[in-house]
Motif scaffolding. Structure first.
Motif, PDB file in Angstrom:
ATOM      1  N   ALA A  71       0.835  -1.205   0.000  1.00 16.36           N
ATOM      2  CA  ALA A  71       0.000   0.000   0.000  1.00 16.36           C
ATOM      3  C   ALA A  71       0.868   1.253   0.000  1.00 16.36           C
ATOM      4  CB  ALA A  71      -0.918   0.009   1.212  1.00 16.36           C
ATOM      5  N   ARG A  72       0.322   2.320  -0.598  1.00 20.21           N
ATOM      6  CA  ARG A  72       0.978   3.627  -0.586  1.00 20.21           C
ATOM      7  C   ARG A  72       0.051   4.659   0.047  1.00 20.21           C
ATOM      8  NH1 ARG A  72       2.612   5.384  -6.452  1.00 20.21           N
ATOM      9  NH2 ARG A  72       0.796   4.119  -6.988  1.00 20.21           N
ATOM     10  N   VAL A  73       0.629   5.562   0.842  1.00 25.06           N
ATOM     11  CA  VAL A  73      -0.076   6.731   1.362  1.00 25.06           C
ATOM     12  C   VAL A  73       0.786   7.931   1.024  1.00 25.06           C
ATOM     13  CG1 VAL A  73      -1.197   7.796   3.335  1.00 25.06           C
ATOM     14  CG2 VAL A  73      -0.910   5.309   3.267  1.00 25.06           C
ATOM     15  N   ALA A  74       0.216   8.898   0.309  1.00 24.11           N
ATOM     16  CA  ALA A  74       1.031  10.010  -0.189  1.00 24.11           C
ATOM     17  C   ALA A  74       0.202  11.280  -0.268  1.00 24.11           C
ATOM     18  CB  ALA A  74       1.595   9.665  -1.571  1.00 24.11           C
ATOM     19  N   GLY A  75       0.836  12.355  -0.736  1.00 22.66           N
ATOM     20  CA  GLY A  75       0.123  13.596  -0.976  1.00 22.66           C
ATOM     21  C   GLY A  75      -0.796  13.477  -2.177  1.00 22.66           C
ATOM     22  N   TRP A  76      -1.669  14.455  -2.319  1.00 26.45           N
ATOM     23  CA  TRP A  76      -2.608  14.455  -3.440  1.00 26.45           C
ATOM     24  C   TRP A  76      -1.892  14.725  -4.753  1.00 26.45           C
ATOM     25  CZ3 TRP A  76      -6.084  18.564  -0.666  1.00 26.45           C
ATOM     26  CH2 TRP A  76      -6.696  17.962   0.439  1.00 26.45           C
ATOM     27  N   ASP A  77      -2.477  14.238  -5.835  1.00 28.11           N
ATOM     28  CA  ASP A  77      -1.967  14.551  -7.176  1.00 28.11           C
ATOM     29  C   ASP A  77      -2.548  15.878  -7.654  1.00 28.11           C
ATOM     30  OD1 ASP A  77      -0.364  12.360  -7.369  1.00 28.11           O
ATOM     31  OD2 ASP A  77      -1.759  11.159  -8.537  1.00 28.11           O
ATOM     32  N   THR A  78      -2.193  16.923  -6.944  1.00 23.26           N
ATOM     33  CA  THR A  78      -2.650  18.277  -7.270  1.00 23.26           C
ATOM     34  C   THR A  78      -1.499  19.243  -7.040  1.00 23.26           C
ATOM     35  OG1 THR A  78      -3.342  18.793  -5.000  1.00 23.26           O
ATOM     36  CG2 THR A  78      -4.978  17.743  -6.434  1.00 23.26           C
ATOM     37  N   PRO A  79      -1.570  20.453  -7.618  1.00 16.24           N
ATOM     38  CA  PRO A  79      -0.644  21.487  -7.174  1.00 16.24           C
ATOM     39  C   PRO A  79      -0.785  21.679  -5.663  1.00 16.24           C
ATOM     40  CG  PRO A  79      -1.794  22.195  -9.145  1.00 16.24           C
ATOM     41  CD  PRO A  79      -2.452  20.914  -8.704  1.00 16.24           C
ATOM     42  N   TYR A  80       0.275  22.081  -5.024  1.00 22.57           N
ATOM     43  CA  TYR A  80       0.277  22.143  -3.563  1.00 22.57           C
ATOM     44  C   TYR A  80      -0.848  23.040  -3.059  1.00 22.57           C
ATOM     45  CZ  TYR A  80       2.095  21.972   1.141  1.00 22.57           C
ATOM     46  OH  TYR A  80       2.222  21.744   2.477  1.00 22.57           O
ATOM     47  N   PHE A 100      -1.276  16.552   3.675  1.00 23.13           N
ATOM     48  CA  PHE A 100      -0.276  15.673   4.270  1.00 23.13           C
ATOM     49  C   PHE A 100      -0.881  14.326   4.647  1.00 23.13           C
ATOM     50  CE2 PHE A 100       1.389  19.783   6.287  1.00 23.13           C
ATOM     51  CZ  PHE A 100       2.225  20.036   5.222  1.00 23.13           C
ATOM     52  N   PRO A 101      -0.172  13.235   4.403  1.00 17.20           N
ATOM     53  CA  PRO A 101      -0.575  11.979   5.042  1.00 17.20           C
ATOM     54  C   PRO A 101      -0.406  12.127   6.560  1.00 17.20           C
ATOM     55  CG  PRO A 101       0.925  11.577   3.213  1.00 17.20           C
ATOM     56  CD  PRO A 101       0.949  13.053   3.479  1.00 17.20           C
ATOM     57  N   GLY A 102      -1.502  12.003   7.282  1.00 19.66           N
ATOM     58  CA  GLY A 102      -1.458  12.098   8.735  1.00 19.66           C
ATOM     59  C   GLY A 102      -1.683  10.749   9.380  1.00 19.66           C
ATOM     60  N   PRO A 103      -1.628  10.688  10.706  1.00 13.75           N
ATOM     61  CA  PRO A 103      -1.828   9.408  11.389  1.00 13.75           C
ATOM     62  C   PRO A 103      -3.149   8.735  11.050  1.00 13.75           C
ATOM     63  CG  PRO A 103      -0.924  11.026  12.896  1.00 13.75           C
ATOM     64  CD  PRO A 103      -1.255  11.768  11.640  1.00 13.75           C
ATOM     65  N   ALA A 104      -4.208   9.517  10.820  1.00 12.03           N
ATOM     66  CA  ALA A 104      -5.504   8.917  10.514  1.00 12.03           C
ATOM     67  C   ALA A 104      -5.463   8.200   9.168  1.00 12.03           C
ATOM     68  CB  ALA A 104      -6.595   9.989  10.514  1.00 12.03           C
ATOM     69  N   ARG A 105      -4.919   8.855   8.128  1.00 16.05           N
ATOM     70  CA  ARG A 105      -4.838   8.226   6.810  1.00 16.05           C
ATOM     71  C   ARG A 105      -3.905   7.026   6.820  1.00 16.05           C
ATOM     72  NH1 ARG A 105      -3.287  12.784   2.696  1.00 16.05           N
ATOM     73  NH2 ARG A 105      -3.031  10.952   1.352  1.00 16.05           N
ATOM     74  N   VAL A 106      -2.772   7.166   7.477  1.00 15.62           N
ATOM     75  CA  VAL A 106      -1.831   6.049   7.546  1.00 15.62           C
ATOM     76  C   VAL A 106      -2.421   4.911   8.367  1.00 15.62           C
ATOM     77  CG1 VAL A 106       0.457   5.327   8.333  1.00 15.62           C
ATOM     78  CG2 VAL A 106       0.162   7.556   7.235  1.00 15.62           C
ATOM     79  N   GLY A 107      -3.132   5.253   9.428  1.00 18.87           N
ATOM     80  CA  GLY A 107      -3.772   4.223  10.232  1.00 18.87           C
ATOM     81  C   GLY A 107      -4.779   3.409   9.443  1.00 18.87           C
TER      82      GLY A 107
END
Length: 337
Positions: A303-312, A321-328
């Motif tokens: 699995a991958r958890v990363a930033g969005w595919d958008t301009p910042y 940002f990938p945070g603890p909730a998304r990574v969890g």
């Protein structure tokens, strides 16, 4: 040993090497008198003089280009690009000159150059002060790429990079520069501090390039992370209660593949985290390497958890940002797969 922020540890590393080796030269935009926009070089000009720590024009190509010449001549320049977002004018110098000098000269010349760059978000800097461009460097043969996650490693990796005979890119997560996060996150700020300040040894020591470190031993799933995302991974493991083994890569090139493979073969599962956009991010390389080397040991897809595919996104950076909730969630889904 004194506890230092990453800024203080980087400054200490530069000080140690400038005192130890008169060939070390430090410069960049606002690096001299002002001490850098993040104060990483504060006091170095006063101590070592304007010939060894000085300001450069707003010309990233010129900064890196002159540093390549200095390195070929025998000096050991350590230059600062004020933000990683500003490095694009110098990308030609890094990819076409610095990375190839050893090979083009059949070993007659080397390029002992270090380029430091604050990377990533966390300061509401918007699109031109918050990018994570590590994949642009890891793709280039001849460049070493380093991303520290804590003050102890920041100093040791910096010293190792300055002593290395070839060009090294150091991406310094500015979200970790001053220690604990501010409160704009889905986890209380007090829970981060134990991971971010470290007891930094005085004097000279080296953290070897190309050697990862297991920050949290575990048996259920391997988590690969670097920089800021190491702390996110640790927090997610604590929140979910999953017996995750968190590996801090520390160096992206050369990569410590042995440590990764040994861990994934043990756990049978893997989650990769990075702050940069997902598409063509460095995580794709990690996933491929795990797939190639650990396929018959995997119990679930990587699995991958990363930033969005958008301009910042300036206003939504803490959601980006990938945070603890998304990574969890990724950890739970990987365990259930």
């Amino acid at each position: 040993m004194p506890r230092k922020t990453m800024i203080e540890a980087i400054r200490d590393g530069l000080d140690v090497m400038m005192e130890r080796d008169k060939r070390v030269v430090v410069y960049g935009e606002d690096v001299g008198y002002f001490g850098g926009v993040f104060r990483c070089t504060a006091g170095l000009q006063a101590k070592y003089g304007k010939e060894r720590c000085f300001d450069a024009p707003i010309n990233e190509s010129g900064i890196v280009g002159t540093a390549i010449g200095m390195a070929a001549y025998g000096l050991r320049p350590c230059v600062e690009i004020q933000f990683a977002d500003y490095m694009y004018p110098a990308y030609d110098q890094l990819t076409q000159e610095a990375s190839r000098l050893r090979y083009r000269s059949a070993g007659d010349f080397t390029c002992p150059l270090v380029v430091r760059m604050p990377t990533g978000g966390g300061i509401f800097g918007g699109q031109t002060h918050s990018q994570s461009p590590e994949a642009l460097f890891t793709h280039v043969a001849g460049l070493k790429v380093v991303v520290p996650s804590n003050p102890v490693d920041a100093k040791g990796l910096l010293i190792a990079a300055i002593e290395d005979p070839d060009p090294v890119i150091i991406l310094e997560p500015k979200r970790l520069y001053n220690g604990p996060f501010d409160g704009h996150h889905d986890r209380p700020v007090t829970s981060w501090s134990k991971h971010e300040l470290g007891e930094v040894p005085d004097g000279h020591y080296v953290v070897p390039l190309g050697k990862a470190l297991i920050r949290r031993p575990g048996a259920a799933v391997t988590v690969l992370a670097y920089g800021t995302m190491v702390h996110v991974a640790l927090a997610a493991a604590e929140e979910t209660g999953i017996d995750a083994e968190v590996i801090d890569l520390r160096t992206l090139v050369p990569l410590d593949l042995d440590t990764i493979v040994e861990s994934v073969k043990k756990t049978g599962r893997c989650v990769v985290i990075h702050e940069a956009t997902m598409t063509s991010g460095y995580g794709a390389e990690l996933v491929t390497l795990v797939q190639e080397n650990c396929f018959y040991h995997l119990e679930a897809p990587v699995a991958r958890v990363a930033g969005w595919d958008t301009p910042y996104p300036h206003a939504q950076e803490w959601d980006y940002f990938p945070g603890p909730a998304r990574v969890g969630r990724a950890l739970i889904e990987t365990m259930e797969a």
